[in-house]
Design a protein around this motif. Structure first.
Motif, PDB file in Angstrom:
ATOM      1  N   VAL A   9      24.671  49.119   4.415  1.00 37.34           N
ATOM      2  CA  VAL A   9      23.963  49.004   5.500  1.00 37.34           C
ATOM      3  C   VAL A   9      24.040  47.256   5.705  1.00 37.34           C
ATOM      4  CG1 VAL A   9      21.359  48.810   6.715  1.00 37.34           C
ATOM      5  CG2 VAL A   9      21.995  50.545   5.071  1.00 37.34           C
ATOM      6  N   SER A  10      23.951  47.037   6.865  1.00 38.62           N
ATOM      7  CA  SER A  10      24.033  45.696   7.224  1.00 38.62           C
ATOM      8  C   SER A  10      23.058  44.670   7.007  1.00 38.62           C
ATOM      9  CB  SER A  10      24.282  45.447   8.690  1.00 38.62           C
ATOM     10  OG  SER A  10      23.000  45.390   9.357  1.00 38.62           O
ATOM     11  N   GLU A  11      23.251  43.408   6.790  1.00 40.08           N
ATOM     12  CA  GLU A  11      22.186  42.475   6.521  1.00 40.08           C
ATOM     13  C   GLU A  11      21.388  42.546   7.693  1.00 40.08           C
ATOM     14  OE1 GLU A  11      23.267  38.345   6.324  1.00 40.08           O
ATOM     15  OE2 GLU A  11      25.315  39.106   6.454  1.00 40.08           O
ATOM     16  N   MET A  12      19.875  42.023   7.411  1.00 42.25           N
ATOM     17  CA  MET A  12      19.258  42.352   8.613  1.00 42.25           C
ATOM     18  C   MET A  12      19.303  41.296   9.723  1.00 42.25           C
ATOM     19  SD  MET A  12      15.075  41.500   8.069  1.00 42.25           S
ATOM     20  CE  MET A  12      14.964  39.742   8.243  1.00 42.25           C
ATOM     21  N   SER A  43      26.271  51.190  10.066  1.00 46.15           N
ATOM     22  CA  SER A  43      24.821  50.907   9.795  1.00 46.15           C
ATOM     23  C   SER A  43      24.254  49.590   9.990  1.00 46.15           C
ATOM     24  CB  SER A  43      24.440  51.634   8.230  1.00 46.15           C
ATOM     25  OG  SER A  43      23.283  51.688   8.082  1.00 46.15           O
ATOM     26  N   ILE A  44      23.255  49.706  10.824  1.00 47.16           N
ATOM     27  CA  ILE A  44      22.563  48.170  10.937  1.00 47.16           C
ATOM     28  C   ILE A  44      21.403  48.031  11.000  1.00 47.16           C
ATOM     29  CG2 ILE A  44      22.321  46.431  12.929  1.00 47.16           C
ATOM     30  CD1 ILE A  44      24.760  47.405  14.089  1.00 47.16           C
ATOM     31  N   GLN A  45      20.669  47.256  10.049  1.00 42.73           N
ATOM     32  CA  GLN A  45      19.207  47.001   9.910  1.00 42.73           C
ATOM     33  C   GLN A  45      18.841  45.976  11.060  1.00 42.73           C
ATOM     34  OE1 GLN A  45      17.010  45.097   6.945  1.00 42.73           O
ATOM     35  NE2 GLN A  45      16.343  46.935   6.494  1.00 42.73           N
ATOM     36  N   LEU A  46      17.633  46.391  11.517  1.00 44.22           N
ATOM     37  CA  LEU A  46      17.062  45.530  12.609  1.00 44.22           C
ATOM     38  C   LEU A  46      15.499  44.898  12.151  1.00 44.22           C
ATOM     39  CD1 LEU A  46      17.533  47.288  16.122  1.00 44.22           C
ATOM     40  CD2 LEU A  46      18.717  45.205  15.048  1.00 44.22           C
ATOM     41  N   TYR A  47      15.367  43.633  12.524  1.00 44.44           N
ATOM     42  CA  TYR A  47      13.895  43.295  12.159  1.00 44.44           C
ATOM     43  C   TYR A  47      13.216  42.803  13.614  1.00 44.44           C
ATOM     44  CZ  TYR A  47      10.683  39.535  11.827  1.00 44.44           C
ATOM     45  OH  TYR A  47       9.356  38.620  12.093  1.00 44.44           O
ATOM     46  N   GLY A  48      11.946  42.999  13.647  1.00 38.97           N
ATOM     47  CA  GLY A  48      11.183  42.560  14.927  1.00 38.97           C
ATOM     48  C   GLY A  48       9.824  42.762  14.798  1.00 38.97           C
ATOM     49  N   VAL A  49       9.231  42.091  15.494  1.00 34.71           N
ATOM     50  CA  VAL A  49       7.534  42.197  15.657  1.00 34.71           C
ATOM     51  C   VAL A  49       7.125  42.686  17.004  1.00 34.71           C
ATOM     52  CG1 VAL A  49       7.399  40.655  13.728  1.00 34.71           C
ATOM     53  CG2 VAL A  49       7.304  39.754  16.128  1.00 34.71           C
ATOM     54  N   PHE A  66      31.339  42.355   1.708  1.00 38.81           N
ATOM     55  CA  PHE A  66      30.621  43.196   0.584  1.00 38.81           C
ATOM     56  C   PHE A  66      30.539  44.563   0.879  1.00 38.81           C
ATOM     57  CE2 PHE A  66      27.025  44.090  -2.260  1.00 38.81           C
ATOM     58  CZ  PHE A  66      27.570  43.841  -3.455  1.00 38.81           C
ATOM     59  N   ARG A  67      30.259  45.089   2.112  1.00 38.62           N
ATOM     60  CA  ARG A  67      30.259  46.353   2.244  1.00 38.62           C
ATOM     61  C   ARG A  67      31.652  47.113   2.005  1.00 38.62           C
ATOM     62  NH1 ARG A  67      27.643  44.785   7.179  1.00 38.62           N
ATOM     63  NH2 ARG A  67      29.393  45.566   8.564  1.00 38.62           N
ATOM     64  N   ARG A  68      32.641  46.630   2.464  1.00 41.41           N
ATOM     65  CA  ARG A  68      33.889  47.208   2.419  1.00 41.41           C
ATOM     66  C   ARG A  68      34.302  47.016   0.670  1.00 41.41           C
ATOM     67  NH1 ARG A  68      38.065  43.593   5.788  1.00 41.41           N
ATOM     68  NH2 ARG A  68      39.570  45.321   4.778  1.00 41.41           N
ATOM     69  N   LEU A  69      33.798  46.001   0.126  1.00 44.51           N
ATOM     70  CA  LEU A  69      34.368  45.927  -1.213  1.00 44.51           C
ATOM     71  C   LEU A  69      33.647  47.320  -2.223  1.00 44.51           C
ATOM     72  CD1 LEU A  69      35.759  44.527  -3.709  1.00 44.51           C
ATOM     73  CD2 LEU A  69      33.549  43.190  -3.724  1.00 44.51           C
ATOM     74  N   CYS A  70      32.314  47.584  -1.765  1.00 48.47           N
ATOM     75  CA  CYS A  70      31.468  48.365  -2.574  1.00 48.47           C
ATOM     76  C   CYS A  70      32.044  49.834  -2.132  1.00 48.47           C
ATOM     77  CB  CYS A  70      29.936  48.435  -2.143  1.00 48.47           C
ATOM     78  SG  CYS A  70      29.225  46.907  -2.696  1.00 48.47           S
ATOM     79  N   ARG A  71      32.448  49.905  -0.891  1.00 44.71           N
ATOM     80  CA  ARG A  71      33.062  51.163  -0.392  1.00 44.71           C
ATOM     81  C   ARG A  71      34.319  51.532  -1.185  1.00 44.71           C
ATOM     82  NH1 ARG A  71      32.030  54.240   4.326  1.00 44.71           N
ATOM     83  NH2 ARG A  71      30.871  52.448   4.980  1.00 44.71           N
ATOM     84  N   PRO A  78      20.060  46.482   2.546  1.00 48.57           N
ATOM     85  CA  PRO A  78      20.305  45.382   3.310  1.00 48.57           C
ATOM     86  C   PRO A  78      19.854  44.056   2.494  1.00 48.57           C
ATOM     87  CG  PRO A  78      19.283  46.856   4.571  1.00 48.57           C
ATOM     88  CD  PRO A  78      19.259  47.452   3.244  1.00 48.57           C
ATOM     89  N   MET A  79      20.685  43.078   2.424  1.00 53.24           N
ATOM     90  CA  MET A  79      20.313  42.066   1.710  1.00 53.24           C
ATOM     91  C   MET A  79      20.925  40.760   2.336  1.00 53.24           C
ATOM     92  SD  MET A  79      20.926  42.750  -2.675  1.00 53.24           S
ATOM     93  CE  MET A  79      22.329  43.809  -2.168  1.00 53.24           C
ATOM     94  N   ALA A  80      19.918  39.746   3.010  1.00 53.96           N
ATOM     95  CA  ALA A  80      20.388  38.643   3.746  1.00 53.96           C
ATOM     96  C   ALA A  80      21.633  37.829   3.217  1.00 53.96           C
ATOM     97  CB  ALA A  80      19.193  37.629   4.126  1.00 53.96           C
ATOM     98  N   GLY A  81      22.746  37.605   3.746  1.00 46.72           N
ATOM     99  CA  GLY A  81      23.602  36.732   3.309  1.00 46.72           C
ATOM    100  C   GLY A  81      24.441  37.370   2.089  1.00 46.72           C
ATOM    101  N   ILE A  82      24.361  38.676   2.104  1.00 46.37           N
ATOM    102  CA  ILE A  82      25.070  39.496   0.964  1.00 46.37           C
ATOM    103  C   ILE A  82      25.805  40.703   1.509  1.00 46.37           C
ATOM    104  CG2 ILE A  82      24.692  40.868  -1.004  1.00 46.37           C
ATOM    105  CD1 ILE A  82      24.150  37.734  -1.635  1.00 46.37           C
ATOM    106  N   THR A  83      25.141  41.480   2.378  1.00 51.39           N
ATOM    107  CA  THR A  83      25.767  42.789   2.728  1.00 51.39           C
ATOM    108  C   THR A  83      26.245  42.620   3.941  1.00 51.39           C
ATOM    109  OG1 THR A  83      23.484  43.591   3.383  1.00 51.39           O
ATOM    110  CG2 THR A  83      23.939  44.348   1.309  1.00 51.39           C
ATOM    111  N   ASN A  84      27.212  41.701   4.214  1.00 56.92           N
ATOM    112  CA  ASN A  84      27.985  41.358   5.194  1.00 56.92           C
ATOM    113  C   ASN A  84      29.150  42.319   5.175  1.00 56.92           C
ATOM    114  OD1 ASN A  84      29.709  40.105   3.573  1.00 56.92           O
ATOM    115  ND2 ASN A  84      28.969  38.248   3.799  1.00 56.92           N
ATOM    116  N   THR A  85      30.059  42.453   6.043  1.00 59.17           N
ATOM    117  CA  THR A  85      31.138  43.481   6.173  1.00 59.17           C
ATOM    118  C   THR A  85      32.086  43.177   4.951  1.00 59.17           C
ATOM    119  OG1 THR A  85      31.458  43.416   8.612  1.00 59.17           O
ATOM    120  CG2 THR A  85      33.295  44.177   7.389  1.00 59.17           C
TER     121      THR A  85
END
Length: 384
Positions: free
Chosen positions: A48-51, A78-84, A35-40, A26-33
């Protein structure tokens, strides 16, 4: 190309089976739909999605709801989550599962950027063992049959390493895999990743896959990491920036094929144009999509004979038609430049003093008093 000393086995992340044991980091501002489609389109793996910030998702902010959308071609969502805050993270996981929005959920414990670590999140969080355990256990329980994984760093700095203890806690909580970026938060993206840490984690964790991350710039690097560390798969981040065909190289390498993409300038231009087109579709806004592709210009054309004026024009283009005009100026027959196009890309920089909450390092336990502070510190924006 280097080949594995033993054939790569399919990677099992819970019920998910990956013939190519590769995960897009996951890379912020990069791994959106887009870029993921292109890599696929170029290769195989888990993308994995951006955070996404858990609080923003629970509150259903328009941006977070947009970021969790997947194209119909993304067969494993695939989705990445962040939280505290344990409660908020569990609520976000439950939402994704109950509404059938994800087939795999990853938790971020590796982000080193100040806006995350100053709240006790990302790479700072595993230092508080009780908080880390509560978040992971709650998320695994909320995920149910959906595989939940974690990605982390070695620790805060060389004096405050957390990865082995965090790995044992995560394994005990029932995560489906553990990924380690073999740097500390203090190292940020500088220097060289410490692959020996991946080896140590693999030797510590026995029941779930361990994935290695850090300094994979080519398929040969991925093969070498698996051979040297014994890890079960690799996570690829900066190495694929401007190089979506790296996933094709990886698929070939893990299949035992000695094949490496060496795209001509024309083929690179086609990939760049396709990326821009997918971004326009993702944002549903041509101007915004064309603005977003600008940051990818230097990565795509690294090492190729593309003049400064043309690069600058691509980095200020505001329409697909303008991009087409500029790409038409290129000599499409220019061959792959070899070494000049290889190696590190993306941010690197120098080591940085981690920004942490006051007195964060005084104890390994957060305690009751710190719970309210952590809950209040939950970020309200996605990304990072």
């Amino acid at each position: 190309m280097a080949t594995l000393t033993a054939p790569a086995r399919p990677l099992a992340i819970g019920p998910l089976k990956l013939d190519t044991p590769v995960v897009l980091a996951p890379m912020a501002g990069i791994t959106n739909t887009a870029f993921r489609r292109l890599c696929r389109e170029f290769g195989a793996g888990l993308y994995v999605s951006e955070m996404i910030t858990s609080r923003a998702l629970v509150e259903r902010t328009p941006e977070s709801m947009r970021l969790i959308k997947h194209h119909e071609s993304e067969t494993t969502r695939s989705i990445q989550l962040y939280g505290v805050d344990p409660k908020t993270v569990s609520q976000a996981v439950s939402m994704l599962v109950d509404e059938d929005r994800a087939d795999h959920i990853d938790l971020n414990f590796g982000c080193p950027v100040p806006k995350v670590t100053r709240k006790g999140g990302g790479a700072a969080l595993p230092w508080k063992l009780d908080l880390f355990r509560e978040i992971v256990e709650g998320a695994v329980n909320a995920a149910g049959a959906v595989p939940l994984t974690i990605k982390m760093r070695k620790g805060i700095d060389s004096d405050h390493l957390t990865y082995l203890e965090a790995g044992r806690i995560a394994e005990g909580a029932g995560v489906a895999s553990i990924a380690l970026h073999a740097r500390t938060a203090a190292e940020f993206y500088s220097g060289h990743a410490d692959w020996t840490a991946i080896t140590k984690l693999k030797q510590t964790i026995g029941s779930v896959p361990v994935l290695g991350n850090g300094d994979i710039w080519s398929a040969a690097d991925a093969i070498r990491m698996m051979d040297e560390t014994g890890c079960d798969g690799v996570v690829v981040g900066r190495g694929c920036l401007g190089r979506p065909w790296l996933f094709g190289d990886l698929a070939a390498a893990f299949a035992g094929e000695e094949r490496t993409a060496m795209p001509t300038l024309g083929e690179v231009a086609d990939a760049f144009r396709r990326h821009a087109e997918l971004l326009v579709e993702f944002f549903e806004d041509e101007d915004r999509g064309c603005r977003d592709i600008r940051k990818h210009v230097a990565w795509y054309f690294k090492g190729y004979p593309v003049g400064g004026e043309l690069r600058a024009a691509l980095a200020t283009s505001d329409s697909l038609a303008r991009i087409d005009e500029l790409l038409a100026e290129l000599d499409r027959s220019e061959p792959y430049p070899g070494e000049a196009a290889e190696g590190q890309r993306g941010r690197a920089g120098t080591p940085k003093q981690p920004v942490l909450p006051e007195h964060w390092l005084a104890s390994r336990e957060l305690g009751t008093a710190g719970r309210d502070e952590v809950s209040a510190a939950e970020l309200h924006n996605s990304g990072g």
